[in-house]
Structures are given as structure tokens and as C-alpha cells.
Scaffold this active site. Structure first.
Site, PDB file in Angstrom:
ATOM      1  N   TYR A 133     -10.341  -3.052  -9.828  1.00 18.68           N
ATOM      2  CA  TYR A 133     -10.115  -1.655  -9.455  1.00 18.68           C
ATOM      3  C   TYR A 133      -8.723  -1.167  -9.834  1.00 18.68           C
ATOM      4  O   TYR A 133      -8.549   0.000 -10.199  1.00 18.68           O
ATOM      5  CB  TYR A 133     -10.415  -1.428  -7.978  1.00 18.68           C
ATOM      6  CG  TYR A 133      -9.418  -2.018  -7.009  1.00 18.68           C
ATOM      7  CD1 TYR A 133      -8.362  -1.266  -6.525  1.00 18.68           C
ATOM      8  CD2 TYR A 133      -9.541  -3.332  -6.558  1.00 18.68           C
ATOM      9  CE1 TYR A 133      -7.444  -1.787  -5.634  1.00 18.68           C
ATOM     10  CE2 TYR A 133      -8.622  -3.865  -5.674  1.00 18.68           C
ATOM     11  CZ  TYR A 133      -7.583  -3.101  -5.208  1.00 18.68           C
ATOM     12  OH  TYR A 133      -6.669  -3.627  -4.343  1.00 18.68           O
ATOM     13  N   LYS A 193      -0.296   5.306  -5.936  1.00 17.20           N
ATOM     14  CA  LYS A 193      -1.363   5.307  -6.937  1.00 17.20           C
ATOM     15  C   LYS A 193      -2.245   6.538  -6.801  1.00 17.20           C
ATOM     16  O   LYS A 193      -2.573   7.196  -7.797  1.00 17.20           O
ATOM     17  CB  LYS A 193      -2.220   4.052  -6.797  1.00 17.20           C
ATOM     18  CG  LYS A 193      -3.468   4.034  -7.653  1.00 17.20           C
ATOM     19  CD  LYS A 193      -4.454   3.019  -7.117  1.00 17.20           C
ATOM     20  CE  LYS A 193      -4.994   3.435  -5.757  1.00 17.20           C
ATOM     21  NZ  LYS A 193      -5.847   2.402  -5.139  1.00 17.20           N
ATOM     22  N   GLU A 238      -8.304   1.998 -12.256  1.00 14.85           N
ATOM     23  CA  GLU A 238      -7.607   3.182 -11.737  1.00 14.85           C
ATOM     24  C   GLU A 238      -6.425   3.565 -12.617  1.00 14.85           C
ATOM     25  O   GLU A 238      -6.221   4.746 -12.923  1.00 14.85           O
ATOM     26  CB  GLU A 238      -7.152   2.911 -10.300  1.00 14.85           C
ATOM     27  CG  GLU A 238      -8.307   2.868  -9.310  1.00 14.85           C
ATOM     28  CD  GLU A 238      -7.901   2.366  -7.934  1.00 14.85           C
ATOM     29  OE1 GLU A 238      -8.646   2.620  -6.977  1.00 14.85           O
ATOM     30  OE2 GLU A 238      -6.835   1.725  -7.809  1.00 14.85           O
ATOM     31  N   CYS A 282       0.826  -1.212   0.000  1.00 15.34           N
ATOM     32  CA  CYS A 282       0.000   0.000   0.000  1.00 15.34           C
ATOM     33  C   CYS A 282       0.860   1.261   0.000  1.00 15.34           C
ATOM     34  O   CYS A 282       0.648   2.160  -0.813  1.00 15.34           O
ATOM     35  CB  CYS A 282      -0.929   0.011   1.203  1.00 15.34           C
ATOM     36  SG  CYS A 282      -1.957   1.492   1.282  1.00 15.34           S
ATOM     37  N   CYS A 335      -1.590   1.705  -2.923  1.00 18.43           N
ATOM     38  CA  CYS A 335      -2.610   2.742  -2.824  1.00 18.43           C
ATOM     39  C   CYS A 335      -2.062   4.149  -2.631  1.00 18.43           C
ATOM     40  O   CYS A 335      -2.623   5.103  -3.183  1.00 18.43           O
ATOM     41  CB  CYS A 335      -3.600   2.401  -1.705  1.00 18.43           C
ATOM     42  SG  CYS A 335      -2.925   1.535  -0.294  1.00 18.43           S
ATOM     43  N   GLU A 371     -26.277  15.979  -0.355  1.00 21.57           N
ATOM     44  CA  GLU A 371     -27.633  16.198   0.140  1.00 21.57           C
ATOM     45  C   GLU A 371     -28.639  15.282  -0.555  1.00 21.57           C
ATOM     46  O   GLU A 371     -29.720  15.018  -0.020  1.00 21.57           O
ATOM     47  CB  GLU A 371     -28.051  17.656  -0.015  1.00 21.57           C
ATOM     48  CG  GLU A 371     -28.186  18.159  -1.437  1.00 21.57           C
ATOM     49  CD  GLU A 371     -28.531  19.644  -1.485  1.00 21.57           C
ATOM     50  OE1 GLU A 371     -29.585  20.018  -0.944  1.00 21.57           O
ATOM     51  OE2 GLU A 371     -27.734  20.415  -2.041  1.00 21.57           O
ATOM     52  N   HIS A 407     -26.589  22.193   2.041  1.00 17.95           N
ATOM     53  CA  HIS A 407     -26.827  22.728   0.711  1.00 17.95           C
ATOM     54  C   HIS A 407     -25.881  23.899   0.415  1.00 17.95           C
ATOM     55  O   HIS A 407     -25.619  24.706   1.307  1.00 17.95           O
ATOM     56  CB  HIS A 407     -28.279  23.214   0.618  1.00 17.95           C
ATOM     57  CG  HIS A 407     -28.658  23.764  -0.717  1.00 17.95           C
ATOM     58  ND1 HIS A 407     -28.891  22.956  -1.808  1.00 17.95           N
ATOM     59  CD2 HIS A 407     -28.844  25.044  -1.131  1.00 17.95           C
ATOM     60  CE1 HIS A 407     -29.202  23.715  -2.836  1.00 17.95           C
ATOM     61  NE2 HIS A 407     -29.183  24.998  -2.459  1.00 17.95           N
TER      62      HIS A 407
END
Length: 458
Positions: A180, A51, A184, A43, A48, A444, A439
Site C-alpha cells: 500500500y 501521506k 499510494e 503515522c 499516514c 446504494e 440515492h
């Protein structure tokens, strides 16, 4: 009582192994750890973390374009692969230093060597031949990229490991795979300016995720110029005289590229580890078999992380390592719940997901309420970019419990983290409904979707 060199010896200096070593040491255990490459594991070193740094870099090409819609005039721009790689390497070196210092601060003895099992209580360091004994041994060696050696010419391709260290950035690249990592990297290459193709043998990318998200991600990738080939795979890779590559497919296509990257999955890194000497059982793909508390069939040997092929995510490995150390050395037994894990895919656009997919939910209950909203993010009302955001909520129609929430769009991974908390607490649709919206935000939509778009009844 047998006198061991250590109370615990950890094989593997990735996230799970380091966490286990540190926590065990804080509980008073004498701990040693061995790592053959760099501390931090896949990782941190070649997964990760680098990446995501590359993902950030690749997004600037669109950010420059989008800025014009907000009144900015962006001048001449260019990209240097060498500068990106150098900056990434500097950050990875910094992070590795932190991992090493954290181990040393807790008095964990660090061995820069590959370690293999000799028996249920003994490891051997290959760098010196030294043998060390421990009351308990924890295996946390992770997984490594898989390649299809049945395909002629596989010696010419790269995996995610090599992608972080290419000396030249490819002008034309093909990524093989639909998971993934493949998705990616296709986004990274495309965003940095490469002519990018993704080829996958399945009917749709990102197997295992909700089908609506899979379709949405693929469509958005194609809008960005990535060519996606489904239902096909390479049959041979040829290297031409000028150094370029030609990939021939089972479907009869001939695809030219400067670089071909295979991202077709990862296998537990258990070969030549001495598991057979210690009697540790593995499954058909080489993953170490463990119980809920990460114990192997050998009482003194445990395993955590990707090497067990349970939920192959860094935070899961960290939790498993922590649970092991607390249980064995801290007089605080607990196990990791793998049933509800929030996760993100740093595709472009990004995906954040937690809980059951619609397909998984239907296997548990025939009565579902599906809430779904697809819209253009506010940013793109001025940028003019044709990109949609998707939010989907899956609710048990009988209990109104939220079973899954899935998001595609900017910062979807950040949303997934807090959504994971709500689902872990057992939130119902009514809990979402009575929450006041923030908002103007995309999030939302999660608390303003009142009527189901689809009602499934068994």
C-alpha cells in the site's frame, strides 16, 4: 515491596505508546515515556497523516481537468513542492504539540531521548545515561522502512521517511514495491506531475487484498499514466555524473530516474533496544513475541503496535495500548480482536475493505455467493474521465452472513468505516437488502445488488 521510579515506563511516543501512557496515568499510575524523534510516531510525523495530505494535493491535477466538464474554465495553474512541504510541516508540528500537551495534561513525565532496556525493570536514557526503573515497561517503538542491502547502490535511494522531506520534486521517479505504501506514493508522484514507474517482483500489486481489487487498482493506475512493471526487481542502482539514477533490473531493464524510492515493507524497530539484556524473545524478523494481552515472555514487559507485527495499523496500535492500560492498571481486562479490521488504501482510486477476501473465504467455506458491481461514478458521466468503481460483497451461501465487503472508488475509506460496524455486528445479506438506498450515491449499490454474479459451491 520494591520502590520503582514509575509504575509504567513507555519506550516510544507513537500512537500506541502515547495512548497507553495517557490511559494508565488516568488510572492513577505514575508514568514516564521516552521518544527519540518526535511525539506522534510514524503515522503522525512521517506516515499516514502527511501521506494523506500529499494524496489530497496530488488529486487536484485531475480535479482541475474534471471541472471543465461541469462548465468551469480553469486558468493557468502551477504546483510548488516547497509550499506543499512547508504547509505539511506546519500541520505536523501542530499535531506533535497536541500529542505532547495531552501527555503533560495527564501528568505523564516526558523524556526526549532514546531509551533502551537494561533489565526487566530498568531503562537507560541514551541522551543522559540516566537509568530509570519501572514496575512495568511497555515497548511501542514501531517499525522502520526496509531496504534490500544486497542490491548494490542502495545508498542512492530513498524510503518513505525521506520522501516527505525532499528538497526538490523529481521529474522522473521509480517506486519499488507493491504494497500500500508503494501504490499510494506512486499515485502521489504521478498526480503531482512526475513521470512515474512502479516496479514490483510479484505477479500483481497489493498482495493480501482481494484479487479483483488488486487488478482493478493496477488497471486504473495504468490509465492515469503510471507505468507498472510486474515480475521484476532491481539488481543494482547506479548514480550518474549528472546526479540522475539508473536502475538495472533482474529482468534486464535499465530504468532512468531522478529519484528511486524503495517501499518494500517495514521491519520492527527492535535492533539495539536491549531486548537480549532483558531476555525478551523476538521472532525471525525481529518482531517482539507477545500473547493476546500484549505481554512478552518477561512478566513485567509488554509490547504493542507494529513492533509486534500483528496488524500493523495505527488504530490497532491505539487499541492495543488502551487494552494494555485498562488491563494492567484499570482493573478492566480486555484484549483486541484482530480478526475483523476495516482498512483503507489511499491509492488513486481509493480502496476500502473489511472482512475476508474471496481467497480467504474459500479457505473457510466452499459455498459462497459473490456479488459484484463495476460502474462509472456519477461524477465522471460529465467529467468524461475513464475511471470505474468496483463494489464486491462476499456472502456465506449457507448462513447468508456477509464475510467481506470491498470497495474501489471515491471515498472508499469512508465507506469502509461504517461497513466495519455492520460486519462487526454480524450482518447478513438480508440486512443489506432491507436497507433503503440513499440515492443518488455510489454506496446504494451495496444495498441494491440482488442477484449474485457468481455462485461457488464445493
Amino acid at each position: 515491596m520494591t520502590d520503582y521510579d514509575y509504575d509504567l515506563f513507555v519506550i516510544g511516543g507513537g500512537s500506541g505508546g502515547v495512548r497507553a501512557a495517557r490511559i494508565a496515568a488516568t488510572h492513577g499510575a505514575r508514568v514516564g515515556i521516552a521518544e527519540e524523534y518526535r511525539y506522534g510516531g510514524t503515522c503522525v510525523i512521517r506516515g499516514c497523516v502527511p501521506k494523506k495530505l500529499f494524496v489530497y494535493a496530488s488529486k487536484f491535477s485531475e480535479e482541475f481537468e474534471d471541472a471543465e466538464g461541469f462548465g468551469w474554465s480553469v486558468g493557468e495553474r502551477g504546483f510548488s513542492w516547497d509550499k506543499l512541504v512547508a504547509a505539511k510541516d506546519q500541520e505536523i508540528t501542530r499535531l506533535e504539540g497536541i500529542y505532547r500537551r495531552n501527555l503533560e495534561r495527564t501528568n505523564v513525565e516526558v523524556h526526549d531521548s532514546r531509551a533502551v532496556l537494561e533489565d526487566p525493570h530498568t531503562v537507560r536514557l541514551l541522551s543522559t545515561g540516566q537509568t530509570l526503573t519501572a514496575r512495568y515497561i511497555l515497548i511501542a517503538v514501531g517499525a522502520s522502512p526496509n531496504v534490500d542491502n544486497s542490491v548494490p547502490g542502495m545508498q542512492h535511494v530513498i524510503t518513505s521517511n525521506e520522501a516527505f522531506h525532499m528538497t526538490e520534486f523529481p521529474r522522473k521517479v521509480i517506486v519499488a514495491g507493491g504494497g500500500y505504501i508503494a501504490v499510494e506514493f506512486a499515485g502521489i508522484f504521478n498526480g503531482l506531475g512526475a513521470d512515474t514507474t512502479l516496479i514490483y517482483r510479484g505477479e500483481e500489486i497489493l498482495r493480501g487484498f482481494d484479487m479483483d481489487l488488486r487488478t482493478t487498482i493496477r488497471q486504473e493506475m495504468e490509465k492515469k499514466g503510471i507505468k507498472v512493471i510486474l515480475g521484476d526487481a532491481f539488481s543494482a542502482i547506479e548514480k550518474e555524473s549528472d546526479g540522475s539514477l539508473t536502475g538495472n533490473t533482474k529482468g534486464g531493464k535499465s530504468l532512468a530516474a531522478d529519484q528511486i524510492m524503495f517501499a518494500i515493507g517495514r521491519n520492527p524497530h527492535t535492533s539495539d533496544l536491549g531486548l537480549e539484556k532483558a531476555g525478551v524473545e523476538i521472532d525471525r524478523i525481529g518482531a517482539i513475541k507477545v500473547s493476546a494481552d500484549s505481554r512478552t515472555n518477561i512478566e513485567s514487559i509488554y509490547a504493542v503496535g507494529d513492533v509486534t507485527n500483528r496488524a500493523n495499523l495505527t488504530p490497532v496500535a491505539i487499541r492495543e495500548g488502551h487494552a494494555f492500560a485498562d488491563t494492567v492498571f484499570g482493573n478492566n481486562p480486555w484484549t483486541v480482536d484482530h480478526s475483523l479490521i476495516a482498512t483503507a488504501v489511499f491509492s488513486q482510486p481509493e480502496m476500502g475493505t473489511v472482512g475476508l477476501t474471496q481467497e480467504q473465504a474459500l479457505e473457510r467455506t466452499p459455498n459462497l455467493d459473490i456479488y459484484k458491481s463495476s460502474f462509472r461514478p456519477m461524477k465522471h458521466t460529465l467529467s468524461g474521465r475513464d475511471e470505474k468503481m468496483l463494489m464486491k460483497m462476499i456472502v456465506d451461501a449457507d448462513t447468508q452472513k456477509v464475510l467481506g465487503v470491498h470497495v474501489v472508488g471515491p471515498d472508499a475509506g469512508e465507506l469502509a468505516q461504517i461497513l466495519g460496524v455492520t460486519l462487526q455486528m454480524g450482518a447478513t445479506k438480508a440486512d443489506f437488502d432491507r436497507t433503503i438506498a440513499v440515492h443518488p450515491t455510489a454506496a446504494e449499490e451495496l444495498v441494491t445488488m440482488r442477484e449474485p454474479t457468481e455462485q461457488l459451491r464445493g
